[in-house]
Write a protein that holds these residues in place. Sequence first.
Motif, short mmCIF file in Angstrom:
data_model
loop_
_atom_site.label_atom_id
_atom_site.label_comp_id
_atom_site.label_asym_id
_atom_site.label_seq_id
_atom_site.Cartn_x
_atom_site.Cartn_y
_atom_site.Cartn_z
N ARG A 1 0.83 -1.22 0.00
CA ARG A 1 0.00 0.00 0.00
C ARG A 1 0.86 1.26 0.00
O ARG A 1 0.55 2.24 -0.68
CB ARG A 1 -0.95 0.00 1.21
N GLU A 2 1.94 1.25 0.77
CA GLU A 2 2.82 2.42 0.81
C GLU A 2 3.49 2.66 -0.55
O GLU A 2 3.64 3.80 -0.99
CB GLU A 2 3.89 2.24 1.90
N LEU A 3 3.89 1.59 -1.22
CA LEU A 3 4.51 1.75 -2.54
C LEU A 3 3.52 2.31 -3.56
O LEU A 3 3.89 3.10 -4.43
CB LEU A 3 5.06 0.41 -3.03
N GLN A 4 2.26 1.91 -3.44
CA GLN A 4 1.24 2.38 -4.38
C GLN A 4 0.96 3.87 -4.23
O GLN A 4 0.46 4.51 -5.16
CB GLN A 4 -0.05 1.58 -4.19
N PRO B 1 4.83 8.04 -6.60
CA PRO B 1 4.73 8.22 -8.06
C PRO B 1 5.61 7.26 -8.86
O PRO B 1 5.63 7.31 -10.09
CB PRO B 1 5.21 9.66 -8.25
N TYR B 2 6.33 6.37 -8.15
CA TYR B 2 7.26 5.48 -8.83
C TYR B 2 6.60 4.14 -9.18
O TYR B 2 5.66 3.70 -8.50
CB TYR B 2 8.49 5.24 -7.95
N ARG B 3 7.11 3.51 -10.21
CA ARG B 3 6.58 2.22 -10.65
C ARG B 3 7.48 1.10 -10.12
O ARG B 3 8.48 0.73 -10.74
CB ARG B 3 6.49 2.16 -12.18
N PHE B 4 7.14 0.61 -8.94
CA PHE B 4 7.92 -0.45 -8.31
C PHE B 4 7.52 -1.81 -8.87
O PHE B 4 6.36 -2.05 -9.19
CB PHE B 4 7.70 -0.45 -6.80
#
Length: 253
Positions: A178-181, A184-187
């Motif tokens: 959830r934090e990665l989403q 603005p980066y595409r992890f």
Amino acid sequence: MEQLNITTTPASSITLYDLQRLVRSTLESRFADPVWISAEISELKLNRSGHCYLNLVEKGSTDATPRAEARAVIWKSSYDRLARLFEDATHSVLSSGIRVLVRVIVTYHEVYGFSLQIIDIDPSYTLGDIERRRMETIAQLKRDGVWDMNRAVPLPHPVLRVAVVSSPTAAGYQDFLRELQRTPYRFSVTLFESLMQGEGAEASVVDALTAIAARSDEFDAVAILRGGGSTSDLALFDSYHISVSYTHLTLPT
């Protein structure tokens, strides 16, 4: 130690029950007072009645083979108090895999045999044992010359390809996604499933790290995730075998 003077012959034998009574009276008279013992909990079951049944072991110094083992019980009248005392001091619950210092009454039953009744516990021993194991792991890693290897691996910028060691249902893993989403980066996240607690967790984490090492060119970093945990739960990550597995990675962990 005084030897029992029991004379038997085929014509003047004693019954099994009589023998068990002799064993019981002899053993319990030798241990008339409670004693403090240290051991590892290998099994723990809380009965519906509120009684807690345990299996205690003492493992050999060079391997995990038990060299001593005994059944133990904490009766309901004592369990609530002792469990609360332990949890308040260690922020953990009594469970298998931890070492404890307990005060026991030695008992023997003609049918059920030898057992121990736990009447007190010293939580500071468990905390001290966790810290001791951690320091032993650090010392061994330093002796092996691998203590600084992982921290010497440079962190790529940006870190976008992440290998994750976790359980797919772990709260920490879900929070991480959830934090990665929110960024603005595409992890790119690849999950290597692993047990994060209980029996088999250590080997499971090592297997996951070994699998990542075989594909290290596909990732920028490794994250090991779980949803919090008690002091004893997190002691899993003080494992020497997990720590030394980092040396097979060319990735920051």
